[in-house]
Motif scaffolding. Structure first.
Motif, PDB file in Angstrom:
ATOM      1  N   ALA A  11      11.677 -42.982  -7.321  1.00 51.33           N
ATOM      2  CA  ALA A  11      11.433 -43.245  -5.902  1.00 51.33           C
ATOM      3  C   ALA A  11      10.934 -44.662  -5.683  1.00 51.33           C
ATOM      4  O   ALA A  11      11.133 -45.245  -4.608  1.00 51.33           O
ATOM      5  CB  ALA A  11      10.426 -42.244  -5.350  1.00 51.33           C
ATOM      6  N   LYS A  12      10.309 -45.239  -6.706  1.00 50.30           N
ATOM      7  CA  LYS A  12       9.797 -46.619  -6.628  1.00 50.30           C
ATOM      8  C   LYS A  12      10.790 -47.625  -7.204  1.00 50.30           C
ATOM      9  O   LYS A  12      10.480 -48.810  -7.340  1.00 50.30           O
ATOM     10  CB  LYS A  12       8.463 -46.714  -7.362  1.00 50.30           C
ATOM     11  N   GLY A  13      11.970 -47.152  -7.601  1.00 49.74           N
ATOM     12  CA  GLY A  13      12.987 -48.053  -8.136  1.00 49.74           C
ATOM     13  C   GLY A  13      12.874 -48.318  -9.620  1.00 49.74           C
ATOM     14  O   GLY A  13      13.474 -49.270 -10.134  1.00 49.74           O
ATOM     15  N   VAL A  14      12.124 -47.480 -10.330  1.00 50.72           N
ATOM     16  CA  VAL A  14      11.961 -47.627 -11.781  1.00 50.72           C
ATOM     17  C   VAL A  14      12.678 -46.460 -12.451  1.00 50.72           C
ATOM     18  O   VAL A  14      12.315 -45.294 -12.240  1.00 50.72           O
ATOM     19  CB  VAL A  14      10.477 -47.643 -12.179  1.00 50.72           C
ATOM     20  N   PHE A  15      13.685 -46.767 -13.270  1.00 51.82           N
ATOM     21  CA  PHE A  15      14.549 -45.733 -13.814  1.00 51.82           C
ATOM     22  C   PHE A  15      14.476 -45.690 -15.347  1.00 51.82           C
ATOM     23  O   PHE A  15      14.053 -46.663 -15.982  1.00 51.82           O
ATOM     24  CB  PHE A  15      15.991 -45.984 -13.376  1.00 51.82           C
ATOM     25  N   PRO A  16      14.927 -44.569 -15.933  1.00 51.61           N
ATOM     26  CA  PRO A  16      15.014 -44.520 -17.392  1.00 51.61           C
ATOM     27  C   PRO A  16      15.923 -45.629 -17.908  1.00 51.61           C
ATOM     28  O   PRO A  16      16.806 -46.108 -17.178  1.00 51.61           O
ATOM     29  CB  PRO A  16      15.614 -43.126 -17.662  1.00 51.61           C
ATOM     30  N   PRO A  17      15.749 -46.047 -19.153  1.00 46.49           N
ATOM     31  CA  PRO A  17      16.567 -47.144 -19.690  1.00 46.49           C
ATOM     32  C   PRO A  17      18.050 -46.781 -19.706  1.00 46.49           C
ATOM     33  O   PRO A  17      18.414 -45.652 -20.041  1.00 46.49           O
ATOM     34  CB  PRO A  17      16.023 -47.328 -21.110  1.00 46.49           C
ATOM     35  N   PRO A  18      18.941 -47.711 -19.361  1.00 55.53           N
ATOM     36  CA  PRO A  18      20.379 -47.441 -19.363  1.00 55.53           C
ATOM     37  C   PRO A  18      20.952 -47.508 -20.779  1.00 55.53           C
ATOM     38  O   PRO A  18      21.768 -48.382 -21.107  1.00 55.53           O
ATOM     39  CB  PRO A  18      20.932 -48.552 -18.465  1.00 55.53           C
TER      40      PRO A  18
END
Length: 213
Positions: A11-18
């Motif tokens: 929700a804050k724009g921080v995602f699991p590593p791609p």
């Protein structure tokens, strides 16, 4: 990291590593199990053993990046758990907004109202509002996140009511953000939520408990 932390970060724009990996985490409640797909990383939330998840993914004959949303894996998930599955949804989120909503709404407090009873099968702490031709639902869904859903009567479509309802959810949510899911094929709904400031963060395949499909 559990499912709630993953969603709060997204929700804050921080995602699991791609990195092409799949993370397996426990369910946070008996009702909600399924798969989240972010950019080049998926999250399977289930109380089934992680060893089973890994074996089922490995058995899917496709690119590893796509395995967790492949029909063969989702079918295996349903067969294993006895759950049902509707569709793979686009997962969107928007920040809360201050002030009153942009249209007049009346809250439905009757817990036996058909729209309320239906919402209670999939969410907790459900609140439902209505306006002529439209319905807005807020409730806690997957991972305890606040989710919005709207309905617009066919005879009042194309007048901007859906946009106003989606925007109203951002004013009414008692949290920092509100989530919503749209079927990618429902282009009208996707456009409505995009207009209201919801941004796409991934996709979701929710596995429904027996009787809720």
């Amino acid at each position: 990291m559990d499912l709630r932390n993953i969603l709060d970060a997204a929700a804050k724009g921080v995602f699991p590593p791609p990195d092409g990996a799949t993370t397996v985490v426990p369910q946070l409640c008996a009702r909600d199990a399924g798969v989240l797909a972010f950019t080049a990383h998926t999250v399977v939330f289930t109380d089934e053993p992680e060893s089973w998840v890994r074996a089922a993914l490995a058995a899917v004959d496709c690119d590893a990046f796509a395995a967790s949303m492949n029909a063969r894996f989702l079918n295996s998930f349903m067969d294993r758990t006895g759950r049902a599955h509707d569709t793979i949804d686009l997962l969107t989120v928007a920040s809360a907004l201050a002030g009153p909503p942009p249209l007049e709404l009346r809250e439905i407090r009757d817990r036996e109202h058909p729209r309320v009873t239906r919402a209670l099968t999939r969410r907790d702490e459900v609140r439902v509002w209505e306006t002529p031709g439209g319905i807005l639902v807020l409730g806690r869904g997957v991972g305890g996140r606040w989710e919005a859903a709207i309905e617009v009567a066919e005879d009042v479509r194309h007048r901007g009511l859906g946009r106003q309802l989606a925007l109203a959810a951002r004013h009414l949510v008692p949290a920092e953000s509100v989530w919503s899911q749209q079927s990618p094929g429902n282009a009208r709904s996707v456009r409505v939520f995009q207009w209201a400031g919801y941004r796409a963060v991934g996709s979701e395949a929710l596995m429904l408990m027996p009787g809720l499909g």
